[in-house]
Design a protein around this motif. Structure first.
Motif, PDB file in Angstrom:
ATOM      1  N   UNK A  62       0.850  -1.183   0.000  1.00 40.42           N
ATOM      2  CA  UNK A  62       0.000   0.000   0.000  1.00 40.42           C
ATOM      3  C   UNK A  62       0.892   1.242   0.000  1.00 40.42           C
ATOM      4  N   UNK A  63       0.573   2.181  -0.883  1.00 38.85           N
ATOM      5  CA  UNK A  63       1.353   3.428  -0.904  1.00 38.85           C
ATOM      6  C   UNK A  63       0.961   4.303   0.276  1.00 38.85           C
ATOM      7  N   UNK A  64       1.936   4.986   0.845  1.00 38.61           N
ATOM      8  CA  UNK A  64       1.619   5.931   1.927  1.00 38.61           C
ATOM      9  C   UNK A  64       2.254   7.277   1.584  1.00 38.61           C
ATOM     10  N   UNK A  65       1.716   8.323   2.202  1.00 43.50           N
ATOM     11  CA  UNK A  65       2.185   9.666   1.843  1.00 43.50           C
ATOM     12  C   UNK A  65       2.452  10.515   3.085  1.00 43.50           C
ATOM     13  N   UNK A  66       3.260   9.982   3.974  1.00 43.37           N
ATOM     14  CA  UNK A  66       3.624  10.758   5.157  1.00 43.37           C
ATOM     15  C   UNK A  66       4.714  11.764   4.778  1.00 43.37           C
ATOM     16  N   UNK A  67       4.645  12.943   5.374  1.00 41.16           N
ATOM     17  CA  UNK A  67       5.673  13.946   5.099  1.00 41.16           C
ATOM     18  C   UNK A  67       6.929  13.602   5.897  1.00 41.16           C
ATOM     19  N   UNK A  68       8.051  14.225   5.526  1.00 39.47           N
ATOM     20  CA  UNK A  68       9.280  13.947   6.275  1.00 39.47           C
ATOM     21  C   UNK A  68       9.155  14.436   7.716  1.00 39.47           C
ATOM     22  N   UNK A  69       8.375  15.501   7.920  1.00 42.18           N
ATOM     23  CA  UNK A  69       8.185  15.978   9.302  1.00 42.18           C
ATOM     24  C   UNK A  69       7.421  14.930  10.102  1.00 42.18           C
ATOM     25  N   UNK A  70       6.412  14.335   9.487  1.00 43.95           N
ATOM     26  CA  UNK A  70       5.660  13.283  10.201  1.00 43.95           C
ATOM     27  C   UNK A  70       6.559  12.084  10.491  1.00 43.95           C
ATOM     28  N   UNK A  74      -2.289   9.801   8.198  1.00 45.42           N
ATOM     29  CA  UNK A  74      -1.642  10.560   7.118  1.00 45.42           C
ATOM     30  C   UNK A  74      -2.037  12.040   7.158  1.00 45.42           C
ATOM     31  N   UNK A  75      -3.313  12.283   7.448  1.00 42.97           N
ATOM     32  CA  UNK A  75      -3.785  13.674   7.472  1.00 42.97           C
ATOM     33  C   UNK A  75      -3.746  14.263   8.873  1.00 42.97           C
ATOM     34  N   UNK A  76      -3.122  13.509   9.779  1.00 40.94           N
ATOM     35  CA  UNK A  76      -2.929  13.980  11.152  1.00 40.94           C
ATOM     36  C   UNK A  76      -4.226  14.540  11.749  1.00 40.94           C
ATOM     37  N   UNK A  77      -5.301  13.737  11.579  1.00 42.11           N
ATOM     38  CA  UNK A  77      -6.615  14.216  12.015  1.00 42.11           C
ATOM     39  C   UNK A  77      -6.950  13.639  13.387  1.00 42.11           C
ATOM     40  N   UNK A  78      -7.796  14.369  14.129  1.00 42.74           N
ATOM     41  CA  UNK A  78      -8.356  13.726  15.321  1.00 42.74           C
ATOM     42  C   UNK A  78      -9.312  12.622  14.861  1.00 42.74           C
ATOM     43  N   UNK A  79      -9.587  11.671  15.719  1.00 44.10           N
ATOM     44  CA  UNK A  79     -10.475  10.571  15.321  1.00 44.10           C
ATOM     45  C   UNK A  79     -11.890  11.090  15.084  1.00 44.10           C
ATOM     46  N   UNK A  80     -12.446  10.789  13.937  1.00 49.95           N
ATOM     47  CA  UNK A  80     -13.817  11.208  13.622  1.00 49.95           C
ATOM     48  C   UNK A  80     -14.803  10.211  14.225  1.00 49.95           C
ATOM     49  N   UNK A  81     -16.089  10.575  14.165  1.00 46.49           N
ATOM     50  CA  UNK A  81     -17.138   9.658  14.659  1.00 46.49           C
ATOM     51  C   UNK A  81     -17.119   8.370  13.845  1.00 46.49           C
ATOM     52  N   UNK A 123      -2.322   1.471  17.945  1.00 48.26           N
ATOM     53  CA  UNK A 123      -1.997   2.904  17.748  1.00 48.26           C
ATOM     54  C   UNK A 123      -3.273   3.703  17.460  1.00 48.26           C
ATOM     55  N   UNK A 124      -4.175   3.105  16.684  1.00 42.74           N
ATOM     56  CA  UNK A 124      -5.416   3.813  16.353  1.00 42.74           C
ATOM     57  C   UNK A 124      -6.264   4.033  17.610  1.00 42.74           C
ATOM     58  N   UNK A 125      -6.291   3.038  18.461  1.00 40.79           N
ATOM     59  CA  UNK A 125      -7.095   3.176  19.691  1.00 40.79           C
ATOM     60  C   UNK A 125      -6.511   4.265  20.598  1.00 40.79           C
ATOM     61  N   UNK A 126      -5.196   4.333  20.651  1.00 45.73           N
ATOM     62  CA  UNK A 126      -4.561   5.379  21.468  1.00 45.73           C
ATOM     63  C   UNK A 126      -4.934   6.751  20.900  1.00 45.73           C
ATOM     64  N   UNK A 127      -4.882   6.885  19.560  1.00 42.11           N
ATOM     65  CA  UNK A 127      -5.227   8.170  18.922  1.00 42.11           C
ATOM     66  C   UNK A 127      -6.693   8.547  19.234  1.00 42.11           C
ATOM     67  N   UNK A 128      -7.573   7.568  19.168  1.00 39.91           N
ATOM     68  CA  UNK A 128      -8.990   7.829  19.468  1.00 39.91           C
ATOM     69  C   UNK A 128      -9.134   8.296  20.915  1.00 39.91           C
ATOM     70  N   UNK A 129      -8.477   7.578  21.802  1.00 37.71           N
ATOM     71  CA  UNK A 129      -8.569   7.910  23.229  1.00 37.71           C
ATOM     72  C   UNK A 129      -8.088   9.337  23.497  1.00 37.71           C
ATOM     73  N   UNK A 130      -7.059   9.763  22.745  1.00 36.23           N
ATOM     74  CA  UNK A 130      -6.473  11.085  22.988  1.00 36.23           C
ATOM     75  C   UNK A 130      -7.267  12.205  22.320  1.00 36.23           C
ATOM     76  N   UNK A 131      -7.966  11.892  21.230  1.00 35.95           N
ATOM     77  CA  UNK A 131      -8.535  12.996  20.443  1.00 35.95           C
ATOM     78  C   UNK A 131     -10.065  13.020  20.383  1.00 35.95           C
ATOM     79  N   UNK A 132     -10.712  12.029  20.942  1.00 39.80           N
ATOM     80  CA  UNK A 132     -12.175  11.992  20.792  1.00 39.80           C
ATOM     81  C   UNK A 132     -12.877  12.004  22.147  1.00 39.80           C
ATOM     82  N   UNK A 133     -13.831  12.877  22.287  1.00 40.97           N
ATOM     83  CA  UNK A 133     -14.641  12.905  23.512  1.00 40.97           C
ATOM     84  C   UNK A 133     -15.838  11.988  23.304  1.00 40.97           C
TER      85      UNK A 133
END
Ligand code: SF4
Ligand code: SF4
Length: 440
Positions: A1-9, A60-67, A98-108
């Motif tokens: 799968x192709x990915x498009x993370x920036x060098x900063x990421x 990739x888009x450094x987004x908070x977890x959506x609904x 990792x996804x669950x950690x992101x959800x826990x940190x960014x979603x109320x």
């Protein structure tokens, strides 16, 4: 799968790991056919491949977890059936973590859901609090019609009986019977010792009778899996660290007296969900290289009881009747730890006629706290699994994980026991009270 993370990421080691995992996926979709939620719902977003795309987009888009992401990731059982099926070796386990950690940190989360998660985090890992909560739940059970749907489902999981605390679960040393061949620690666990204290009792009885000194270490508590499944990595690390320090002291205090593993030959686990977690202790501390090495050393000592007994030369069976035992392989056993033949081989060696249900790769819906947090899907999976097991006409059902045991109890006519309870009985231990005479 192709990915498009920036060098900063890519400067972030976590993103490097996510990127590496994503790149191994060739989006073939083989995994979809063995994913329980895809089998039930038929929705690509409830399949491993669909979830991988959702996770990729979020990182990739450094987004908070959506609904939407939260809904489909929450529905994942972390059963890891997809990792067994995947021909490309995608490390889905660490990706979803990792996804669950992101959800826990960014979603109320909604209030009731948050309350349930807080309850799980603080109450389930403590045997004392859990025992009291079961007593309260048992009193409230007749009034459950008045509760919101989710709380009603949670009250429905309360067992009808509650055993007294077992004296074996306190920190102590159980000497080997006869010649001492090994020294092992046993994880006494948290919820299991409240729900089925007979499992630890049978484990100690079996191990000591086979020449093992068994130590219940002071300070060891929950393995951390309950909170880890909910994305609470900090709490999981705290619980794991406490255990690691306690077991390190055991290794240290007796390091000259053993041939393998310093002062401890193994750390025995009799709940496969906990075993999967503990074998991954090294990866849990990936941001702390020094402690990760120590955690990895402890993880390397972890053995499921069925793995360990395979090496102990099981005593001859004393059972005279022939019992048909259907073996329900927990996902954490077959997919998480890849232990697929040892429990059945031991049961057969102990004189049981072993059967396997169809769709053995599918989860029963327990999956840690899944049956509390996703009750509708969990009940569908339970009924499907109970039906498949009943078709095998068992005298006894055996499993290696307390979650499956509690999930299926009441849905199957035959008694459901831990594998170790059967092995202990067959080799001279106590006969479990639930066992009746075989049908044939
Ligand atoms: S089977 Fe593996 S490679 Fe194929 S889509 Fe699923 S995770 Fe990706
Ligand atoms: S862990 Fe289980 S439920 Fe989750 S995507 Fe994989 S197979 Fe499906």
């Amino acid at each position: 799968m192709q990915t498009f993370f920036t060098s900063a990421q890519m400067a972030d080691p976590n993103i490097q790991d996510v990127n590496q995992i994503l790149r191994t996926c060739v989006h073939c979709g083989f995994c979809n056919s063995t994913c329980p939620t895809y089998v039930l719902l038929g929705n690509e977003l409830d399949s491993p491949r669909g979830r991988i795309y959702l996770i990729k987009d979020m990182f990739e888009h450094d987004k908070p977890a959506s609904a939407k992401v939260t809904k489909h990731i929450d529905r994942c059982l972390s059963c890891l059936s997809c990792t067994t099926t995947c021909p490309s070796g995608v490390d889905y386990m660490h990706l979803i973590d990792r996804a669950r950690v992101r959800i826990e940190k960014t979603r109320r989360r909604p209030f009731l859901e948050q309350m349930m998660r807080t309850f799980i985090t603080h109450v389930l890992p403590s045997p004392t609090l859990f025992r009291w909560s079961l007593i309260v739940a048992w009193v409230m059970r007749p009034l459950r019609f008045a509760f919101p749907k989710r709380l009603k489902a949670m009250l429905g999981l309360t067992p009808s009986t509650l055993a007294s605390p077992s004296p074996v679960d306190r920190p102590q040393v159980f000497p080997a019977i006869g010649e001492k061949k090994k020294r092992v620690a046993l994880l006494a666990g948290c919820a299991q010792q409240v729900l089925r204290p007979s499992i630890n009792e049978a484990t100690i009885s079996l191990l000591t009778r086979h020449g093992c000194e068994v130590v219940i270490a002071d300070g060891v508590g929950c393995c951390g899996a309950l909170v880890h499944h909910m994305g609470n990595e900090v709490a999981a690390q705290q619980q794991a660290r406490t255990n690691i320090l306690a077991w390190e002291s055991l290794v240290e205090e007796n390091k000259d007296n053993s041939e393998i593993g310093g002062g401890l030959d193994a750390i025995i686990v009799n709940a496969s969900g906990c075993g999967t977690m503990m074998k991954n202790y090294g990866a849990l501390f990936r941001d702390d290289y020094i402690f990760a090495e120590r955690a990895g050393r402890i993880a390397s000592l972890v053995r499921d009881i069925s793995e360990y007994v395979m090496d102990l030369d099981l005593k001859p069976s004393e059972i005279e009747e022939t019992y048909a035992v259907t073996y329900q392989s927990a996902c954490s056993m077959q997919h998480g730890q890849k232990i697929t033949i040892q429990p059945q081989a031991l049961l057969a060696q102990a004189g049981f006629t072993v059967r396997e249900p169809k769709e053995a790769y599918l989860c029963c819906g327990s999956a840690g706290t899944y049956n509390i947090l996703q009750p509708e899907l969990a009940s569908q999976l339970r009924d499907r699994k109970a039906g498949a097991i009943s078709e095998t006409s068992p005298d006894i059902v055996a499993t290696g994980n307390i979650g499956c045991l509690m999930q299926l109890e009441g849905s199957i006519e035959a008694p459901i026991l831990h594998t170790v309870e059967l092995l202990d009985w067959a080799t001279g231990g106590t006969k479990p009270a639930a066992i009746r005479s075989p049908k044939n």
